[in-house]
Design an enzyme around this catalytic site. Structure first.
Site, short mmCIF file in Angstrom:
data_model
loop_
_atom_site.label_atom_id
_atom_site.label_comp_id
_atom_site.label_asym_id
_atom_site.label_seq_id
_atom_site.Cartn_x
_atom_site.Cartn_y
_atom_site.Cartn_z
N LYS A 211 0.82 -1.21 0.00
CA LYS A 211 0.00 0.00 0.00
C LYS A 211 0.86 1.27 0.00
O LYS A 211 0.33 2.37 -0.08
CB LYS A 211 -0.94 0.00 1.20
N HIS B 210 -14.71 -20.47 2.12
CA HIS B 210 -13.66 -21.42 2.48
C HIS B 210 -13.98 -22.74 1.80
O HIS B 210 -15.00 -22.89 1.13
CB HIS B 210 -13.58 -21.58 4.00
N ASN C 235 -17.43 -24.16 1.68
CA ASN C 235 -18.39 -23.42 0.86
C ASN C 235 -18.24 -23.75 -0.62
O ASN C 235 -19.24 -23.91 -1.33
CB ASN C 235 -18.20 -21.92 1.07
N ASP D 276 -9.52 -26.50 -1.74
CA ASP D 276 -8.28 -25.74 -1.59
C ASP D 276 -7.12 -26.41 -2.33
O ASP D 276 -6.36 -25.75 -3.06
CB ASP D 276 -7.90 -25.62 -0.12
#
Length: 370
Positions: free
Chosen positions: A76, A140, A143, A170
């Site tokens: 950032k 996750h 889901n 995953d």
């Protein structure tokens, strides 16, 4: 250490936790220079979970991040974005797992970075991909399995879905699809001279795994939980409890294996029932369970170790790590007092190697930012 096939590849890894680090671990194991780019003071959240190992980070982090380097950047800030751009100019691959739009808001999206390095292969691993109404939705593993329709089929008929013990979306739907996409794009770059964007959705990847379920459904067949060939529909493919409260798995799908299984349990009358009706399968399963309950797991394995019946004990982790097949395949490797899960891809001439432990946060800053 012998030369590894990806030694000329530099990977910038902006990911954390599980899917992205597992993806980049595969590349690192085969020699790619993987540079973890972490936020100062915080880094990859997986560093701080329990249990901690001797180097001050978690066992999972140590496993996933071997063979990598770590630098810290605060993207950032303008100064650190400039440092990042310098790294991008030298990189072959970038992996990130932010929600769509995050890198663009930082001024570091693919369209910007490909102007800096046209050969860059940019891989984004996200829950739902870069397009569609759910692209910004959080999630996750559980889901993604839910939306893909896979979780619905886990567990016994009439019972609630069972959560898998490992993260299918995953790892299988995200990380391994990422590895495949990256390597495919790198091969394509050899032809075109240009990199490209690799859009990996963990939901998409999970959906693509449903090769024994979806094709039947798409062909107009009824597909019901607990009634599929490989998930509860046949007595020849399932798990049965033994007399000592242990379990054995049976995968006797083919007639020759089924015959051997039926002979092993001394019920040759079951042999003609391999492809019996659904109602008969339920009854057959109950009868097989009654037989299996009469002996311990060890007693059954003494019988089935002599037969080609596709029967296996359901091992605990204590048993698995001592199993001769695991040891012969060298799937657990101890190095520098830490035991790692080995890379399962076995190349004959340039096998994967574990050559460095997971890096400390920002350990390699001086190597890249002088």
């Amino acid at each position: 250490m012998s030369a590894l096939p990806l030694e000329q590849i530099r990977v910038l890894d902006l990911t954390r936790l599980l899917p992205g680090p597992y993806c980049s671990q595969y590349l690192a194991d085969f020699g790619a220079e993987v540079i973890k780019i972490e936020e100062p003071n915080i880094g990859d959240y997986a560093r701080w979970t329990q249990p901690q190992v001797e180097d001050g980070y978690s066992a999972m982090f140590a496993s996933l991040n071997r063979n990598k380097k770590s630098v810290t950047l605060h993207l950032k800030t303008e100064a650190d974005r400039k440092k990042f751009i310098k790294l991008v100019k030298t990189a072959d691959v970038l992996i990130e797992s932010f929600r769509p739009g995050v890198m663009e808001r930082l001024g570091l999206g693919y369209d910007k970075l490909k102007e800096v390095n046209s050969k860059l292969v940019y891989c984004a691993i996200t829950g739902y991909g870069q397009t569609g109404p759910y692209k910004h939705k959080p999630g996750h593993d559980i889901n993604y399995l839910s939306y893909a329709g896979l979780l619905h089929f886990n567990g016994e008929q009439g019972e609630k879905p069972t959560v898998p013990a490992t993260q299918i979306a995953d790892l299988g739907g995200g990380a391994l699809m990422g590895v495949t996409g990256i390597l495919t794009a790198l091969i394509g770059r050899n032809v075109t001279g240009k990199g490209q964007f690799v859009d990996i959705s963990m939901m998409d990847g999970t959906l693509s795994w449903m090769q024994t379920i979806l094709p039947e459904y798409l062909a107009g067949q009824s597909v019901e939980k607990g009634k599929l060939l490989l998930s509860g529909g046949r007595a020849c493919y399932g798990v049965y409890e033994t007399a000592d409260g242990r379990y054995l798995s049976v995968g006797a799908l083919e007639p020759k294996f089924w015959r051997a299984f039926c002979e092993g349990i001394e019920r040759p009358d079951f042999i003609p029932l391999l492809n019996a009706s659904e109602d008969k399968q339920v009854e057959l399963r109950e009868q097989i369970q009654q037989v299996i309950k009469t002996k311990t797991l060890a007693q059954w394995m003494m019988i089935f170790d002599k037969l080609d019946a596709c029967v296996a004990p359901v091992l605990t982790l204590d048993e698995m790590v001592e199993h001769p097949q695991v040891k012969e395949r060298e799937m657990l490797i101890t190095k520098d007092k830490h035991t790692y899960i080995a890379n399962p891809i076995k190349l004959s001439d340039t096998p994967a190697q574990i050559y460095a432990k997971a890096p400390k946060l920002g350990e390699h800053n001086d190597d890249f930012f002088k």
